[in-house]
Write an enzyme that holds these catalytic residues in place. Sequence first.
Site: not given
Ligand code: ARG
Length: 274
Positions: A138, A67, A167, A263, A92
């Site tokens: 998140r 990612d 997000h 992203c 991550r």
């Molecule tokens: N697979 C990543 C996650 O779930 C995607 C992140 C996408 N980034 C963003 N800025 N929305 O963390």
Amino acid sequence: MRTSTPRRYLMCPPAYFAVSYSINPWMDPTKPVDPALALFQWEDLRDRYRALGHTVEVLDPVPGLPDMVFAANGATVVDGHVLGARFANPERTGEAPAHLAWFRAHGFAEVREPVHVNEAEGDFAVTTSWILAGQGFRSSLLSHTEAQEFFGRPVIGLELVDPRFYHLDTALSVLDGAADEVMYYPGAFSPGSRAVLARLFPDALLADEEDAAAFGLNAVCDGLHVLLPRAARGLRAPLRERGFDPVPVDMSELHKAGGSVKCCTLEIRPAPGR
Ligand code: ARG
């Protein structure tokens, strides 16, 4: 009259891109991804930024971090001050030190490793007057105070309620110019946060569910151009009516991981006067 101003972006090529785990509803590890196509789409986005006169810095990808292409999650840079990320998911966490190292190696004096979980520009959106900060999936609520203290800018907390829009940058986009302007999808926010957005941005462009689900709000604006996924067709006409120049790009392969234009793009906002 809208004008674009030259920007500096940090991007990370999807050299090790894959959907090998699932941390958002878009990610299905049983569905095949095409790494070559992902790289082609990413290079197209990078080249468009450069053709528009912007600087694109490149962060070296790290094997085992699929990612990492979503560079916007690695740090937030305001007035040349760098607040690192602290990822919510263990898959991550390894991305955060790579970002800190890049900024330290590139002459940024103020680089802070955060105490609280924040996924950087995934949840922090910088407008002229404020930093809008998402929470609910998140970034932690405490990261909002941490960002306010570090940047010395008022942070407006917003609660995300729909897991598809996990997000802030999947639900709201700053139409960056001289004024505080955004476009957003109201359904992604709690009733109280919707009321806050309506109060701060009474003239905002409101996206419908279809354009939001096509990641139309995961857009990047340089004051004039708005780079956004091609599939978000419904946003082009209203953007044009407001004097913007929409630039559709194909990011279909990265959608499979739950990301798109914004992203992939971390904006390095310089110190005033630089
Ligand atoms: N697979 C990543 C996650 O779930 C995607 C992140 C996408 N980034 C963003 N800025 N929305 O963390």
